[in-house]
Design a protein around this motif. Structure first.
Motif, PDB file in Angstrom:
ATOM      1  N   GLY A  58      21.033  35.968  37.437  1.00  0.00           N
ATOM      2  CA  GLY A  58      21.871  35.948  36.252  1.00  0.00           C
ATOM      3  C   GLY A  58      23.348  36.170  36.534  1.00  0.00           C
ATOM      4  N   TRP A  59      23.695  36.584  37.758  1.00  0.00           N
ATOM      5  CA  TRP A  59      25.075  36.866  38.119  1.00  0.00           C
ATOM      6  C   TRP A  59      25.637  35.760  39.016  1.00  0.00           C
ATOM      7  N   ILE A  60      26.956  35.677  39.076  1.00  0.00           N
ATOM      8  CA  ILE A  60      27.613  34.763  40.006  1.00  0.00           C
ATOM      9  C   ILE A  60      28.694  35.528  40.758  1.00  0.00           C
ATOM     10  N   ARG A  61      28.997  35.032  41.974  1.00  0.00           N
ATOM     11  CA  ARG A  61      30.129  35.558  42.743  1.00  0.00           C
ATOM     12  C   ARG A  61      31.259  34.539  42.694  1.00  0.00           C
ATOM     13  N   ILE A  62      32.441  34.996  42.324  1.00  0.00           N
ATOM     14  CA  ILE A  62      33.626  34.151  42.223  1.00  0.00           C
ATOM     15  C   ILE A  62      34.594  34.551  43.329  1.00  0.00           C
ATOM     16  N   ALA A  63      34.961  33.614  44.191  1.00  0.00           N
ATOM     17  CA  ALA A  63      35.932  33.895  45.251  1.00  0.00           C
ATOM     18  C   ALA A  63      37.345  33.847  44.671  1.00  0.00           C
ATOM     19  N   LEU A  64      38.133  34.878  44.973  1.00  0.00           N
ATOM     20  CA  LEU A  64      39.475  35.036  44.411  1.00  0.00           C
ATOM     21  C   LEU A  64      40.573  34.681  45.404  1.00  0.00           C
ATOM     22  N   CYS A  65      40.205  34.096  46.534  1.00  0.00           N
ATOM     23  CA  CYS A  65      41.171  33.973  47.628  1.00  0.00           C
ATOM     24  C   CYS A  65      41.977  32.685  47.607  1.00  0.00           C
ATOM     25  N   ALA A 117      37.757  43.888  48.442  1.00  0.00           N
ATOM     26  CA  ALA A 117      37.411  42.539  48.897  1.00  0.00           C
ATOM     27  C   ALA A 117      38.172  41.507  48.062  1.00  0.00           C
ATOM     28  N   PHE A 118      37.678  40.268  47.991  1.00  0.00           N
ATOM     29  CA  PHE A 118      38.330  39.280  47.119  1.00  0.00           C
ATOM     30  C   PHE A 118      37.297  38.439  46.386  1.00  0.00           C
ATOM     31  N   TYR A 119      36.399  39.156  45.699  1.00  0.00           N
ATOM     32  CA  TYR A 119      35.361  38.519  44.888  1.00  0.00           C
ATOM     33  C   TYR A 119      35.279  39.213  43.531  1.00  0.00           C
ATOM     34  N   LEU A 120      34.822  38.443  42.556  1.00  0.00           N
ATOM     35  CA  LEU A 120      34.521  38.990  41.238  1.00  0.00           C
ATOM     36  C   LEU A 120      33.062  38.671  40.938  1.00  0.00           C
ATOM     37  N   TRP A 121      32.333  39.665  40.474  1.00  0.00           N
ATOM     38  CA  TRP A 121      30.894  39.592  40.241  1.00  0.00           C
ATOM     39  C   TRP A 121      30.680  39.551  38.730  1.00  0.00           C
ATOM     40  N   ALA A 122      30.244  38.394  38.211  1.00  0.00           N
ATOM     41  CA  ALA A 122      30.215  38.181  36.761  1.00  0.00           C
ATOM     42  C   ALA A 122      28.804  37.864  36.277  1.00  0.00           C
ATOM     43  N   ASP A 123      28.515  38.294  35.070  1.00  0.00           N
ATOM     44  CA  ASP A 123      27.186  38.165  34.467  1.00  0.00           C
ATOM     45  C   ASP A 123      27.137  36.904  33.597  1.00  0.00           C
ATOM     46  N   LEU A 124      26.420  35.877  34.092  1.00  0.00           N
ATOM     47  CA  LEU A 124      26.241  34.623  33.340  1.00  0.00           C
ATOM     48  C   LEU A 124      24.822  34.487  32.817  1.00  0.00           C
ATOM     49  N   SER A 125      24.145  35.614  32.612  1.00  0.00           N
ATOM     50  CA  SER A 125      22.755  35.556  32.162  1.00  0.00           C
ATOM     51  C   SER A 125      22.620  34.913  30.792  1.00  0.00           C
ATOM     52  N   HIS A 126      23.692  34.943  30.005  1.00  0.00           N
ATOM     53  CA  HIS A 126      23.627  34.321  28.681  1.00  0.00           C
ATOM     54  C   HIS A 126      23.508  32.797  28.766  1.00  0.00           C
ATOM     55  N   SER A 155      33.230  29.207  45.579  1.00  0.00           N
ATOM     56  CA  SER A 155      31.947  29.722  46.064  1.00  0.00           C
ATOM     57  C   SER A 155      32.018  30.311  47.460  1.00  0.00           C
ATOM     58  N   ILE A 156      33.133  30.185  48.155  1.00  0.00           N
ATOM     59  CA  ILE A 156      33.187  30.628  49.546  1.00  0.00           C
ATOM     60  C   ILE A 156      34.472  31.411  49.781  1.00  0.00           C
ATOM     61  N   GLY A 157      34.377  32.451  50.611  1.00  0.00           N
ATOM     62  CA  GLY A 157      35.513  33.330  50.873  1.00  0.00           C
ATOM     63  C   GLY A 157      36.349  32.848  52.036  1.00  0.00           C
ATOM     64  N   GLU A 158      37.152  31.824  51.806  1.00  0.00           N
ATOM     65  CA  GLU A 158      37.996  31.238  52.844  1.00  0.00           C
ATOM     66  C   GLU A 158      39.462  31.463  52.478  1.00  0.00           C
ATOM     67  N   PRO A 159      40.158  32.402  53.147  1.00  0.00           N
ATOM     68  CA  PRO A 159      41.584  32.598  52.853  1.00  0.00           C
ATOM     69  C   PRO A 159      42.366  31.300  53.062  1.00  0.00           C
ATOM     70  N   GLU A 218      38.010  45.783  54.871  1.00  0.00           N
ATOM     71  CA  GLU A 218      38.644  47.096  54.850  1.00  0.00           C
ATOM     72  C   GLU A 218      40.123  47.050  54.489  1.00  0.00           C
ATOM     73  N   ALA A 219      40.791  45.916  54.705  1.00  0.00           N
ATOM     74  CA  ALA A 219      42.227  45.823  54.434  1.00  0.00           C
ATOM     75  C   ALA A 219      42.540  45.616  52.961  1.00  0.00           C
ATOM     76  N   PHE A 220      41.502  45.309  52.157  1.00  0.00           N
ATOM     77  CA  PHE A 220      41.760  44.908  50.776  1.00  0.00           C
ATOM     78  C   PHE A 220      41.011  45.805  49.790  1.00  0.00           C
ATOM     79  N   THR A 221      41.693  46.846  49.331  1.00  0.00           N
ATOM     80  CA  THR A 221      41.196  47.658  48.225  1.00  0.00           C
ATOM     81  C   THR A 221      42.318  47.806  47.210  1.00  0.00           C
ATOM     82  N   TYR A 222      41.938  48.078  45.951  1.00  0.00           N
ATOM     83  CA  TYR A 222      42.892  48.079  44.851  1.00  0.00           C
ATOM     84  C   TYR A 222      42.793  49.399  44.097  1.00  0.00           C
TER      85      TYR A 222
END
Length: 385
Positions: free
Chosen positions: A359-366, A317-326, A33-37, A203-207
């Motif tokens: 309905g959405w969640i943010r997932i930290a990928l770090c 960035a280092f997040y994934l934005w996912a739809d959990l509305s179901h 839930s938090i963006g902490e490298p 700014e340092a993290f694009t794919y």
């Protein structure tokens, strides 16, 4: 006891902190839930901070920061944008959040309006309200890949609008603006005589796409109007050192110094020398972190694909934005709390970032890849039929 000010009394709780602190209090939780490298700080950065203390360089620095660090920030931004930025335009701040507060303090009077994204980082609105300004949300819709549209923003501009706030790469979305969109946004600000505050924490993290700063299109008729906020918190994993910078148009040196004196005086000297070492030393940390985040993004995407859970493919960035509305039944904040209690996994509710996040969640990928995949494996699958 006398009452607190209304803008503090009325401040909404930060839902990211709410779920994260609940997870920290629950043993063996997986915290996404938090963006902490999570990487160790490179030794040369630690040594630079320790050396500052060792030589007892613990007094005041200039309001705007030590000269070598201002030059290092200016050099980095100049190389990124292809626009020459002089060191006098770089003001060292105590992290991006203090930088955003400083920028808004410079530009907004009480009652002025600032345009902010929805979904967007929650302190954009919180900071504006602390300054008695009015945040006005411009929509980022799923059907437009959560990209801003010029017509949506322009429809919200009034005689009170002073600032357009942009955030690319986006927290929480992982969306990245194209060069054409950035150019059009700067042109809109020029046409409607608005300032731009550009939050460029990631700014340092694009794919597979470039990061494009509005600074690349600033200037021309009507003069410069872009203030860029950058930080080393995410780039080098220095979240606790609280170090970043504002890059301003030329000619703001005197008022910026006055505002700095009133808000922070100056940033701690060990943090400044650590930042100087980070910017001018080996860049292995940044490249390794970027590779880790990309790998985690792909692993997390595979889990969501297997569960038929829709998501926005992160370009930065280092997040994934996912739809959990179901599964969230129209109240994703309550659902994340229940998910933590029952499954031991914390994700940030989309409503922490605005009404469009319902309905959405943010997932930290770090963090750790195994924990990430394990945690996402507990999400409820969506019926693909």
């Amino acid at each position: 006891m006398p009452e607190l000010s209304s803008h503090v009394r009325d401040a909404a709780p930060n839902q990211i902190r709410e779920i994260t602190q609940a997870a920290w209090a629950q043993p063996d939780s997986i915290v996404l839930s938090i963006g902490e490298p999570g990487f160790p700080t490179p030794p040369h950065i630690l040594e630079a901070a320790q050396a500052t203390l060792g030589r007892d360089e613990t007094g005041y620095t200039p309001n705007a920061g030590i000269a070598p660090l201002r030059a290092a920030f200016a050099d980095r931004i100049s190389r990124q944008t292809g626009t020459e930025v002089s060191p006098g335009r770089a003001f060292v701040t105590s992290g991006a959040q203090q930088g955003l507060h400083l920028a808004m303090s410079m530009l907004l009077d009480a009652g002025d309006e600032i345009l902010i994204p929805n979904p967007g980082y929650p302190t954009f609105a919180m900071t504006a309200r602390l300054l008695h300004a009015e945040p006005v949300e411009y929509p980022l819709y799923p059907e437009h890949d959560f990209q801003p549209r010029i017509e949506d923003i322009e429809a919200l501009i009034t005689e009170k609008t002073r600032v357009l706030l942009l955030n690319s790469p986006s927290n929480p979305l992982g969306a990245v603006f194209s060069a054409g969109l950035v150019r059009d946004l700067v042109e809109l600000a020029r046409r409607r005589d608005l300032w731009i505050i550009s939050d460029e924490c990631y700014e340092a993290f694009t794919y597979d796409v470039p990061h494009v700063s509005p600074l690349a299109y600033d200037g021309g008729p009507g003069g410069e109007r872009v203030i860029v906020s950058v930080t080393l918190s995410k780039t080098y994993g220095l979240t606790g050192l609280r170090i970043g910078a504002l890059i301003t148009p030329a000619g703001l040196e005197a008022p910026m110094s006055i505002a700095m004196e009133a808000i922070v005086s100056c940033v701690a000297s060990p943090s400044q020398y650590a930042a100087l070492a980070a910017l001018t030393g080996p860049q292995d940390y940044v490249s390794a972190a970027a590779a880790h985040y990309r790998t985690n993004r792909d692993a997390a995407s595979a889990v969501l694909d297997a569960k038929s859970i829709p998501y926005l493919k992160a370009q930065g960035a280092f997040y994934l934005w996912a739809d959990l509305s179901h599964a969230s039944d129209g109240n994703v904040r309550a659902w994340t709390q229940k998910f933590l209690a029952e499954q031991g996994v914390a994700v940030a509710p989309g409503t922490a970032f605005g009404s469009i996040g319902e309905g959405w969640i943010r997932i930290a990928l770090c963090g750790d890849a195994v924990e990430l995949v394990t945690g996402l494996g507990r999400l409820p699958a969506r019926d693909s039929g």
